[in-house]
Motif scaffolding. Structure first.
Motif, PDB file in Angstrom:
ATOM      1  N   LEU A 198     -11.364 -12.236   6.402  1.00  0.00           N
ATOM      2  CA  LEU A 198     -11.041 -12.434   7.984  1.00  0.00           C
ATOM      3  C   LEU A 198     -11.994 -13.275   8.727  1.00  0.00           C
ATOM      4  CD1 LEU A 198      -8.643 -11.469   9.388  1.00  0.00           C
ATOM      5  CD2 LEU A 198      -9.788  -9.560  10.294  1.00  0.00           C
ATOM      6  N   PHE A 199     -11.890 -14.460   8.428  1.00  0.00           N
ATOM      7  CA  PHE A 199     -12.613 -15.610   9.184  1.00  0.00           C
ATOM      8  C   PHE A 199     -14.290 -15.071   9.107  1.00  0.00           C
ATOM      9  CE2 PHE A 199      -8.455 -15.935  10.991  1.00  0.00           C
ATOM     10  CZ  PHE A 199      -8.375 -17.033  10.813  1.00  0.00           C
ATOM     11  N   GLY A 200     -14.755 -15.011   7.642  1.00  0.00           N
ATOM     12  CA  GLY A 200     -15.942 -14.678   7.546  1.00  0.00           C
ATOM     13  C   GLY A 200     -16.251 -13.048   7.276  1.00  0.00           C
ATOM     14  N   ALA A 201     -15.387 -12.357   7.540  1.00  0.00           N
ATOM     15  CA  ALA A 201     -15.424 -10.826   7.523  1.00  0.00           C
ATOM     16  C   ALA A 201     -14.995 -10.533   6.351  1.00  0.00           C
ATOM     17  CB  ALA A 201     -15.180 -10.173   8.578  1.00  0.00           C
ATOM     18  N   PRO A 202     -15.190 -10.123   5.015  1.00  0.00           N
ATOM     19  CA  PRO A 202     -14.890  -9.494   4.128  1.00  0.00           C
ATOM     20  C   PRO A 202     -14.176  -8.052   4.242  1.00  0.00           C
ATOM     21  CG  PRO A 202     -16.747 -10.439   3.246  1.00  0.00           C
ATOM     22  CD  PRO A 202     -16.819 -10.161   4.799  1.00  0.00           C
ATOM     23  N   ILE A 203     -12.819  -7.829   4.099  1.00  0.00           N
ATOM     24  CA  ILE A 203     -12.230  -6.663   4.355  1.00  0.00           C
ATOM     25  C   ILE A 203     -11.572  -6.113   3.481  1.00  0.00           C
ATOM     26  CG2 ILE A 203     -12.107  -6.873   6.996  1.00  0.00           C
ATOM     27  CD1 ILE A 203      -9.244  -7.198   6.884  1.00  0.00           C
ATOM     28  N   ILE A 204     -11.216  -4.846   3.288  1.00  0.00           N
ATOM     29  CA  ILE A 204     -10.477  -4.022   2.459  1.00  0.00           C
ATOM     30  C   ILE A 204      -9.599  -3.285   3.083  1.00  0.00           C
ATOM     31  CG2 ILE A 204     -12.181  -2.140   2.133  1.00  0.00           C
ATOM     32  CD1 ILE A 204     -11.114  -2.032  -0.905  1.00  0.00           C
ATOM     33  N   VAL A 205      -8.189  -3.493   2.954  1.00  0.00           N
ATOM     34  CA  VAL A 205      -7.118  -2.715   3.701  1.00  0.00           C
ATOM     35  C   VAL A 205      -6.678  -1.701   2.688  1.00  0.00           C
ATOM     36  CG1 VAL A 205      -4.922  -2.698   4.878  1.00  0.00           C
ATOM     37  CG2 VAL A 205      -6.670  -4.662   5.025  1.00  0.00           C
ATOM     38  N   VAL A 206      -6.810  -0.240   3.069  1.00  0.00           N
ATOM     39  CA  VAL A 206      -6.416   0.680   2.151  1.00  0.00           C
ATOM     40  C   VAL A 206      -5.582   1.727   2.667  1.00  0.00           C
ATOM     41  CG1 VAL A 206      -8.802   1.862   2.535  1.00  0.00           C
ATOM     42  CG2 VAL A 206      -7.798   2.341   0.351  1.00  0.00           C
ATOM     43  N   ARG A 207      -4.927   2.373   1.635  1.00  0.00           N
ATOM     44  CA  ARG A 207      -4.185   3.498   2.298  1.00  0.00           C
ATOM     45  C   ARG A 207      -4.990   4.750   1.920  1.00  0.00           C
ATOM     46  NH1 ARG A 207       1.036   5.043   4.037  1.00  0.00           N
ATOM     47  NH2 ARG A 207       1.945   3.072   3.652  1.00  0.00           N
TER      48      ARG A 207
ATOM     49  N   LEU B 138       0.910  -1.448  -0.033  1.00  0.00           N
ATOM     50  CA  LEU B 138       0.194  -0.002   0.023  1.00  0.00           C
ATOM     51  C   LEU B 138       0.812   1.159   0.100  1.00  0.00           C
ATOM     52  CD1 LEU B 138      -2.470  -1.013   2.814  1.00  0.00           C
ATOM     53  CD2 LEU B 138      -2.796  -1.560   0.355  1.00  0.00           C
ATOM     54  N   ARG B 139       1.734   1.734  -1.070  1.00  0.00           N
ATOM     55  CA  ARG B 139       2.288   2.523  -1.090  1.00  0.00           C
ATOM     56  C   ARG B 139       1.984   3.757  -1.329  1.00  0.00           C
ATOM     57  NH1 ARG B 139       7.958   0.863  -1.970  1.00  0.00           N
ATOM     58  NH2 ARG B 139       7.941  -1.363  -2.264  1.00  0.00           N
ATOM     59  N   ASN B 140       0.924   3.859  -2.126  1.00  0.00           N
ATOM     60  CA  ASN B 140       0.253   5.195  -2.773  1.00  0.00           C
ATOM     61  C   ASN B 140      -1.277   5.259  -2.179  1.00  0.00           C
ATOM     62  OD1 ASN B 140       2.551   5.924  -4.334  1.00  0.00           O
ATOM     63  ND2 ASN B 140       1.698   4.033  -5.695  1.00  0.00           N
ATOM     64  N   ALA B 141      -1.520   6.600  -1.808  1.00  0.00           N
ATOM     65  CA  ALA B 141      -3.050   6.662  -1.451  1.00  0.00           C
ATOM     66  C   ALA B 141      -3.785   5.797  -2.666  1.00  0.00           C
ATOM     67  CB  ALA B 141      -3.322   8.184  -1.529  1.00  0.00           C
ATOM     68  N   GLY B 142      -4.921   5.100  -2.089  1.00  0.00           N
ATOM     69  CA  GLY B 142      -5.931   4.541  -2.999  1.00  0.00           C
ATOM     70  C   GLY B 142      -5.358   2.946  -3.159  1.00  0.00           C
ATOM     71  N   ASP B 143      -4.215   2.781  -2.766  1.00  0.00           N
ATOM     72  CA  ASP B 143      -3.857   1.264  -2.846  1.00  0.00           C
ATOM     73  C   ASP B 143      -4.560   0.519  -1.880  1.00  0.00           C
ATOM     74  OD1 ASP B 143      -1.999   1.900  -4.817  1.00  0.00           O
ATOM     75  OD2 ASP B 143      -0.401   1.720  -3.510  1.00  0.00           O
ATOM     76  N   TYR B 144      -5.065  -0.816  -2.221  1.00  0.00           N
ATOM     77  CA  TYR B 144      -5.898  -1.688  -1.312  1.00  0.00           C
ATOM     78  C   TYR B 144      -5.530  -2.772  -1.655  1.00  0.00           C
ATOM     79  CZ  TYR B 144      -8.998  -2.481  -5.367  1.00  0.00           C
ATOM     80  OH  TYR B 144      -9.359  -3.127  -6.671  1.00  0.00           O
ATOM     81  N   VAL B 145      -5.845  -3.646  -0.744  1.00  0.00           N
ATOM     82  CA  VAL B 145      -5.914  -5.308  -0.822  1.00  0.00           C
ATOM     83  C   VAL B 145      -7.226  -5.679  -0.027  1.00  0.00           C
ATOM     84  CG1 VAL B 145      -3.294  -5.554  -0.944  1.00  0.00           C
ATOM     85  CG2 VAL B 145      -4.450  -5.592   1.156  1.00  0.00           C
ATOM     86  N   THR B 146      -7.718  -6.865  -0.423  1.00  0.00           N
ATOM     87  CA  THR B 146      -8.839  -7.383  -0.004  1.00  0.00           C
ATOM     88  C   THR B 146      -8.414  -8.703   0.612  1.00  0.00           C
ATOM     89  OG1 THR B 146      -9.728  -8.314  -2.107  1.00  0.00           O
ATOM     90  CG2 THR B 146     -10.363  -6.222  -1.524  1.00  0.00           C
ATOM     91  N   THR B 147      -9.096  -9.281   1.602  1.00  0.00           N
ATOM     92  CA  THR B 147      -9.095 -10.469   2.095  1.00  0.00           C
ATOM     93  C   THR B 147     -10.275 -10.684   2.975  1.00  0.00           C
ATOM     94  OG1 THR B 147      -7.624 -11.911   3.406  1.00  0.00           O
ATOM     95  CG2 THR B 147      -8.272  -9.934   4.487  1.00  0.00           C
TER      96      THR B 147
END
Length: 189
Positions: A53-62, A42-51
């Motif tokens: 988390l044991f039944g909870a879909p999350i997005i990790v974003v800068r 997540l180097r830049n603003a707007g970079d994201y990854v999804t996963t």
């Protein structure tokens, strides 16, 4: 050994019993800090990854403010996933009815809702999980009342300092079928 509907921790059944695993998810993983990535993803603003988390879909974003956040990856309108995989976005837009969220989770627009409907967009925000950075790794916790991660693993800091983990660069993920219980991996490593 198992005793009348009860599986004991460490018994062979604790590695295979689905009810035991469900209990571990509730009692351990939904209350613990879980590593979900590295800041190099997540180097830049707007970079994201999804996963998931044991039944909870999350997005990790800068965010635009450079903060890294873990948000629910479920649209508040019709519960569709907002994003998949990894990428970069100026806004997070649900593909179903195009509800758009800012990178901090605040609802920005809902194009198919009539103007003047009286809906207060400021009242809608994607739920946010606790997030902490440690040695370049991103940890999240679904428990809003969890103790901070840092003090729990602070003793490891000096031990791993020579490895400069915060300088690592994520280059990809290796995924393979792993049809075994998580405890097998812990015992092997």
């Amino acid at each position: 050994m198992a005793t009348s509907n009860r599986v004991l921790a460490g018994s062979p059944q604790s590695f295979t019993d689905p009810d035991f695993f469900d209990a571990e998810i509730v009692k351990i993983f939904r209350k613990s800090w879980i590593c979900v990535g590295h800041v190099s993803q997540l180097r830049n603003a707007g970079d994201y990854v999804t996963t998931d988390l044991f039944g909870a879909p999350i997005i990790v974003v800068r965010g635009k403010d450079n903060e890294i956040r873990a948000l629910s990856n479920v649209c508040l309108h019709r519960a569709m996933p907002i994003a998949q995989g990894a990428g970069n976005a100026h806004v997070l837009t649900c593909p179903y009815h195009l509800w758009a969220y800012d990178l901090d989770g605040q609802l920005k627009s809902m194009p198919l809702i009539e103007k003047g409907s009286g809906i207060d967009m400021g009242a809608y925000r994607l739920p946010c999980l606790q997030t902490e950075l440690w040695q370049g790794f991103i940890f999240v916790n679904r428990n809003r009342h969890a103790d901070p991660l840092g003090p729990q693993i602070n003793e490891l800091t000096d031990l791993i300092a020579p490895y400069e983990l915060s300088k690592l660069v994520h280059v990809g993920a290796l995924e393979f079928a792993s049809p075994w219980n998580w405890k097998v991996m812990v015992e092997n490593f």
